[in-house]
Design a protein around this motif. Structure first.
Motif, mmCIF file in Angstrom:
data_model
loop_
_atom_site.group_PDB
_atom_site.id
_atom_site.type_symbol
_atom_site.label_atom_id
_atom_site.label_comp_id
_atom_site.label_asym_id
_atom_site.label_seq_id
_atom_site.Cartn_x
_atom_site.Cartn_y
_atom_site.Cartn_z
ATOM 1 N N UNK A 215 -11.292 -1.133 -3.187
ATOM 2 C CA UNK A 215 -10.694 -2.395 -3.603
ATOM 3 C C UNK A 215 -9.268 -2.470 -3.076
ATOM 4 N N UNK A 216 -8.910 -3.619 -2.538
ATOM 5 C CA UNK A 216 -7.571 -3.806 -2.006
ATOM 6 C C UNK A 216 -7.191 -5.268 -2.170
ATOM 7 N N UNK A 217 -6.213 -5.699 -1.419
ATOM 8 C CA UNK A 217 -5.760 -7.076 -1.520
ATOM 9 C C UNK A 217 -4.601 -7.305 -0.591
ATOM 10 N N UNK A 218 -3.788 -8.282 -0.915
ATOM 11 C CA UNK A 218 -2.691 -8.684 -0.044
ATOM 12 C C UNK A 218 -1.388 -7.989 -0.424
ATOM 13 N N UNK A 219 -1.451 -7.090 -1.417
ATOM 14 C CA UNK A 219 -0.266 -6.359 -1.835
ATOM 15 C C UNK A 219 -0.217 -4.944 -1.313
ATOM 16 N N UNK A 220 -1.128 -4.589 -0.408
ATOM 17 C CA UNK A 220 -1.146 -3.278 0.255
ATOM 18 C C UNK A 220 -1.495 -2.136 -0.691
ATOM 19 N N UNK A 221 -2.206 -2.429 -1.773
ATOM 20 C CA UNK A 221 -2.678 -1.393 -2.678
ATOM 21 C C UNK A 221 -4.148 -1.107 -2.434
ATOM 22 N N UNK A 222 -4.571 0.148 -2.701
ATOM 23 C CA UNK A 222 -5.949 0.548 -2.453
ATOM 24 C C UNK A 222 -6.453 1.438 -3.583
ATOM 25 N N UNK A 223 -7.735 1.264 -3.939
ATOM 26 C CA UNK A 223 -8.388 2.132 -4.913
ATOM 27 C C UNK A 223 -9.867 2.222 -4.612
ATOM 28 N N UNK A 224 -10.403 3.431 -4.553
ATOM 29 C CA UNK A 224 -11.818 3.660 -4.250
ATOM 30 C C UNK A 224 -12.581 3.801 -5.561
ATOM 31 N N UNK A 225 -13.528 2.884 -5.816
ATOM 32 C CA UNK A 225 -14.271 2.897 -7.074
ATOM 33 C C UNK A 225 -15.709 3.341 -6.832
ATOM 34 N N UNK A 226 -16.216 4.135 -7.755
ATOM 35 C CA UNK A 226 -17.637 4.524 -7.762
ATOM 36 C C UNK A 226 -18.262 3.864 -8.985
ATOM 37 N N UNK A 227 -18.943 2.770 -8.749
ATOM 38 C CA UNK A 227 -19.483 1.946 -9.829
ATOM 39 C C UNK A 227 -20.976 2.203 -9.976
ATOM 40 N N UNK A 228 -21.417 2.459 -11.200
ATOM 41 C CA UNK A 228 -22.839 2.597 -11.494
ATOM 42 C C UNK A 228 -23.350 1.262 -12.020
ATOM 43 N N UNK A 290 -0.545 -9.197 -9.667
ATOM 44 C CA UNK A 290 -0.301 -10.414 -8.882
ATOM 45 C C UNK A 290 -1.272 -10.432 -7.709
ATOM 46 N N UNK A 291 -2.545 -10.689 -7.957
ATOM 47 C CA UNK A 291 -3.579 -10.467 -6.939
ATOM 48 C C UNK A 291 -3.550 -11.413 -5.748
ATOM 49 N N UNK A 292 -2.898 -12.549 -5.860
ATOM 50 C CA UNK A 292 -2.849 -13.463 -4.712
ATOM 51 C C UNK A 292 -1.492 -13.426 -4.023
ATOM 52 N N UNK A 293 -0.696 -12.388 -4.309
ATOM 53 C CA UNK A 293 0.631 -12.268 -3.710
ATOM 54 C C UNK A 293 0.616 -11.261 -2.563
ATOM 55 N N UNK A 294 1.314 -11.609 -1.510
ATOM 56 C CA UNK A 294 1.546 -10.692 -0.400
ATOM 57 C C UNK A 294 2.830 -9.918 -0.695
ATOM 58 N N UNK A 295 2.798 -8.594 -0.439
ATOM 59 C CA UNK A 295 3.994 -7.779 -0.676
ATOM 60 C C UNK A 295 4.629 -7.397 0.644
ATOM 61 N N UNK A 296 5.947 -7.556 0.720
ATOM 62 C CA UNK A 296 6.722 -7.178 1.899
ATOM 63 C C UNK A 296 7.942 -6.411 1.429
#
Length: 380
Positions: A215-228, A290-296
């Motif tokens: 999972x990522x987005x426009x804020x340059x964050x990342x997380x790997x999820x293992x969903x059952x 802030x999921x629709x925000x771009x981070x700079x």
């Protein structure tokens, strides 16, 4: 033993710790699949260039094979169109749009997926085809379907996979829509990042099956999820340790932005040190808030610009000590980020493995600590 086989063995033997290949079946796949078939040429970043420039590396260049067997991601396309073969000489500037992911991450994710003999697996993002070939070696051609968004990338991967001796089912299309022919899968693995888990995935993986996605987005964050998957369209899972990042799926990428003007707004002291959202997990938390925000920006000078509303937030040193923030627009972006960061700090500032995710008819929610703890809804 050929030079290629020797380098493969050295690469696999050199992976240690969490990256060590302990599963005999995946070790056999890593030793058998020649990576050079999938990265006949690639782009190497020019050290010190800003913006980053890339020079092509071809099969005939000295050290090419050794670089192929480095545990590094090799960029194979820029800006959705430029291949190394398209650059006669010199360097070019562009944004990576396709690559061969570092082998340790590819193998670690296949292991984390928990795919076993007899499992049907859907792979989202064929890329160069290297990961696909590893999966076909382990699971068998008949049990693997791989979907690639870019027709040119997919055609090159198909030729390489065939040359390596494998014949899984390959599809050109939007992997976010799942398998166009439907069907039930035991596992789904994504080699691109997404802003949320596409609903089709949660219906094409049968209950008890697993989805592994970044999972990522426009804020340059990342997380790997293992969903059952617990029921059609529903599931729960935890985020994985380590540091996993992928290029975001093109349909989930942010809209083009021509320029950014920093405009006046309301100023106040910041309750948090802005540098925290420049860290790996801090940027993840800010993105959730802030999921629709771009981070700079960088360090304590952070800039958030909301793609949907035009709202802005920017931080700067406060002459009286600490940091100040200027905000404008209908969303108070820094207020949202401060609240999220403080909730994360109260939970002990865990890395990604301290987060989980729940998907239901109500939406997709990422939480920290426990399912009834602080959480944030993903933008679906």
């Amino acid at each position: 033993m050929s030079a290629s086989a020797q380098l493969r063995a050295a690469l696999v033997d050199g992976l240690t710790g969490d990256d060590a290949v302990d599963d005999p079946a995946w070790r056999a796949a890593a030793l058998a699949v020649p990576r050079e078939l999938f990265v006949g040429s690639f782009f190497a970043a020019v050290p010190g260039s800003n913006p980053t420039a890339y020079r092509p590396v071809h099969r005939t260049d000295p050290g090419w094979l050794e670089q192929v067997y480095s545990n590094e991601t090799l960029v194979t396309q820029l800006d959705g169109r430029t291949r190394p073969e398209d650059v006669a000489e010199g360097a070019v500037i562009g944004t990576p749009s396709s690559s061969s992911t570092l082998p340790s991450l590819v193998l670690r994710m296949w292991h984390q997926l928990g795919a076993e003999t007899g499992h049907r697996v859907l792979e989202i993002g064929t890329g160069t085809g290297y990961s696909t070939a590893l999966g076909a070696h382990r699971l068998g051609d008949a049990n693997l379907t791989s979907i690639e968004y870019d027709p040119a990338v997919g055609a090159t991967a198909a030729a390489a996979i065939k040359a390596a001796g494998f014949a899984p089912r390959l599809v050109i299309g939007d992997g976010l829509l799942g398998d166009p022919d439907g069907g039930e899968y035991d596992r789904l693995i994504a080699t691109c990042a997404v802003r949320y888990l596409p609903p089709r995935w949660l219906h094409q993986v049968k209950p008890g099956g697993v989805i592994l996605a970044t999972l990522s987005g426009w804020g340059l964050g990342f997380g790997l999820v293992r969903l059952v998957v617990t029921a059609p369209g529903e599931g729960t899972g935890l985020f994985m340790p380590g540091y996993t990042s992928f290029m975001i799926a093109r349909p989930h990428d942010r809209p083009p932005r021509q320029s950014l003007s920093l405009l006046p707004g309301d100023e106040r002291p910041s309750r948090i040190d802005p540098e925290v959202i420049g860290t790996w997990t801090g940027s993840w938390v800010a993105q959730l808030a802030a999921p629709s925000a771009e981070r700079m920006g960088a360090g304590g000078h952070q800039i958030l610009s909301d793609v949907a509303t035009g709202s802005q937030a920017r931080t700067m040193p406060d002459p009286d000590g600490g940091w100040a923030v200027v905000q404008r627009g209908p969303l108070r972006l820094w207020d949202q980020v401060e609240n999220a960061v403080e909730a994360w700090q109260r939970a002990g500032e865990p890395h990604q493995e301290g987060f989980g995710m729940t998907v239901s008819a109500a939406g997709q929610r990422v939480w920290v600590g426990s399912a009834d703890g602080p959480g944030w809804n993903l933008p679906i």
